[in-house]
Design a protein around this motif. Structure first.
Motif, short mmCIF file in Angstrom:
data_model
loop_
_atom_site.label_atom_id
_atom_site.label_comp_id
_atom_site.label_asym_id
_atom_site.label_seq_id
_atom_site.Cartn_x
_atom_site.Cartn_y
_atom_site.Cartn_z
N THR A 187 0.84 -1.19 0.00
CA THR A 187 0.00 0.00 0.00
C THR A 187 0.88 1.25 0.00
OG1 THR A 187 -0.08 0.26 2.39
CG2 THR A 187 -1.68 -1.25 1.38
N CYS A 188 0.21 2.40 -0.18
CA CYS A 188 0.96 3.66 -0.18
C CYS A 188 1.70 3.86 1.14
CB CYS A 188 0.02 4.83 -0.45
SG CYS A 188 -1.44 4.86 0.59
N CYS A 189 1.16 3.35 2.24
CA CYS A 189 1.80 3.51 3.55
C CYS A 189 3.05 2.65 3.68
CB CYS A 189 0.83 3.15 4.67
SG CYS A 189 -0.68 4.13 4.67
N GLN A 190 3.26 1.74 2.74
CA GLN A 190 4.41 0.84 2.80
C GLN A 190 5.49 1.19 1.78
OE1 GLN A 190 1.73 -2.63 2.38
NE2 GLN A 190 2.77 -3.43 4.19
N GLU A 191 5.19 2.13 0.89
CA GLU A 191 6.21 2.41 -0.12
C GLU A 191 6.33 3.87 -0.53
OE1 GLU A 191 3.49 0.84 -3.88
OE2 GLU A 191 5.32 -0.21 -3.33
N CYS A 192 5.42 4.72 -0.06
CA CYS A 192 5.50 6.13 -0.48
C CYS A 192 6.48 6.91 0.40
CB CYS A 192 4.13 6.79 -0.41
SG CYS A 192 3.02 6.22 -1.70
N GLU A 193 7.09 7.92 -0.22
CA GLU A 193 7.95 8.85 0.51
C GLU A 193 7.11 10.10 0.77
OE1 GLU A 193 11.75 9.20 -1.61
OE2 GLU A 193 11.29 7.30 -2.56
N VAL A 194 6.73 10.30 2.02
CA VAL A 194 5.67 11.26 2.37
C VAL A 194 6.26 12.61 2.77
CG1 VAL A 194 3.76 11.73 3.93
CG2 VAL A 194 4.13 9.41 3.07
N LEU A 195 5.99 13.62 1.95
CA LEU A 195 6.40 14.99 2.26
C LEU A 195 5.62 15.51 3.47
CD1 LEU A 195 7.89 17.65 1.00
CD2 LEU A 195 5.54 18.24 0.43
N PHE A 220 10.17 12.21 14.03
CA PHE A 220 9.47 11.36 13.06
C PHE A 220 9.75 11.71 11.61
CE2 PHE A 220 6.78 14.84 14.47
CZ PHE A 220 6.43 15.45 13.27
N TRP A 221 10.55 12.76 11.39
CA TRP A 221 10.80 13.17 10.01
C TRP A 221 12.29 13.47 9.82
CZ3 TRP A 221 12.64 18.05 8.53
CH2 TRP A 221 12.76 18.99 9.56
N GLU A 222 12.67 13.59 8.56
CA GLU A 222 14.07 13.86 8.23
C GLU A 222 14.12 14.54 6.86
OE1 GLU A 222 16.13 10.15 7.67
OE2 GLU A 222 14.39 9.25 6.66
N HIS A 223 15.22 15.22 6.61
CA HIS A 223 15.46 15.73 5.26
C HIS A 223 16.14 14.62 4.47
CE1 HIS A 223 14.95 20.04 6.67
NE2 HIS A 223 14.24 19.98 5.56
N LYS A 224 15.59 14.30 3.31
CA LYS A 224 16.11 13.16 2.57
C LYS A 224 15.87 13.38 1.07
CE LYS A 224 15.97 8.10 3.04
NZ LYS A 224 15.92 7.74 1.64
N ALA A 225 16.85 12.99 0.26
CA ALA A 225 16.63 13.01 -1.19
C ALA A 225 15.72 11.85 -1.56
CB ALA A 225 17.97 12.88 -1.90
N PRO A 226 14.89 12.01 -2.58
CA PRO A 226 13.97 10.91 -2.94
C PRO A 226 14.72 9.65 -3.35
CG PRO A 226 13.38 12.95 -4.08
CD PRO A 226 14.70 13.19 -3.45
N ASP A 227 14.27 8.49 -2.83
CA ASP A 227 14.79 7.22 -3.34
C ASP A 227 14.23 6.95 -4.73
OD1 ASP A 227 16.22 6.70 -1.02
OD2 ASP A 227 14.51 5.74 -0.04
N ASN A 228 12.98 7.35 -4.93
CA ASN A 228 12.30 7.14 -6.21
C ASN A 228 12.40 8.42 -7.04
OD1 ASN A 228 10.57 6.76 -8.32
ND2 ASN A 228 8.91 5.88 -7.09
N PRO A 229 13.12 8.37 -8.18
CA PRO A 229 13.29 9.59 -8.98
C PRO A 229 11.98 10.15 -9.53
CG PRO A 229 14.16 7.66 -10.13
CD PRO A 229 13.82 7.21 -8.75
N VAL A 241 10.61 14.60 4.83
CA VAL A 241 9.71 13.44 4.66
C VAL A 241 9.60 12.66 5.96
CG1 VAL A 241 10.08 13.14 2.18
CG2 VAL A 241 11.63 12.02 3.82
N LEU A 242 8.54 11.88 6.08
CA LEU A 242 8.39 10.99 7.24
C LEU A 242 9.47 9.92 7.21
CD1 LEU A 242 4.54 10.26 7.43
CD2 LEU A 242 5.88 11.86 8.82
N LYS A 243 9.98 9.56 8.39
CA LYS A 243 10.91 8.44 8.47
C LYS A 243 10.15 7.14 8.22
CE LYS A 243 14.22 10.48 11.71
NZ LYS A 243 14.78 10.40 13.09
#
Ligand code: SF4
Length: 159
Positions: free
Chosen positions: A4-12, A30-39, A63-65
């Motif tokens: 589901t989206c809760c298992q694979e999305c990178e949430v801003l 609960f959050w961090e600054h991170k470059a997208p894993d998914n381009p 994004v959420l950790k």
């Protein structure tokens, strides 16, 4: 069943999201600054201000950790542990698709198994269009004025 989206999305998470979640959970970690894993998250040709408002000059965004499994840190055994109005706005809006101009469709990314024959994903999720329009306006207001990353705004002002 597919993820589901809760298992694979990178949430801003906007500044407003971070404040609301911190107030409810008492947590700040609960959050961090991170470059997208998914381009795919960088493909925003139809929504140019998104890149400007969501990303920092170094290519990261708030994004959420997630756990190493990919699950969102707020995903519990019964689903999301955050109340609806506290969830990140992008979570509330899913599966609607949108740009700054407004909502423009519905994603087909939800697992087909969760949609009974003759129903739509919007009916399954009990999504009301008026709520989605309100959240969409809130999201872009927070991105535009509150900013999702203050450092980026400072950079843009000085550039
Ligand atoms: S915050 Fe809740 S709705 Fe959003 S991805 Fe995490 S578990 Fe899913």
């Amino acid at each position: 069943m597919g993820k589901t989206c809760c298992q694979e999305c990178e949430v801003l998470v906007t500044v407003g999201d971070r404040q609301r979640i911190a107030e409810q959970t008492g947590r700040e970690d609960f959050w961090e600054h991170k470059a997208p894993d998914n381009p795919a998250y960088l493909d925003q040709d139809d929504d140019p201000n998104w890149l400007k408002w969501a990303f920092r000059p170094d290519g990261t965004r708030p994004v959420l950790k997630r756990h190493s499994s990919g699950d969102c840190g707020f995903l519990g055994p019964e689903g999301c542990v955050l109340s609806l109005e506290i969830r990140p706005i992008v979570c509330r809006l899913f599966p609607y698709t949108y740009t700054e101009r407004g909502i423009d469709g519905v994603s087909d990314a939800c697992p087909k198994e969760v949609i009974p024959p003759g129903s739509t994903i919007l009916q399954v999720l009990d999504m009301r269009r008026e709520d989605a329009d309100r959240w969409h306006a809130q999201l872009y207001a927070e991105l535009r004025t509150g900013t999702s990353c203050d450092e980026n705004r400072a950079y843009l002002r000085s550039a």
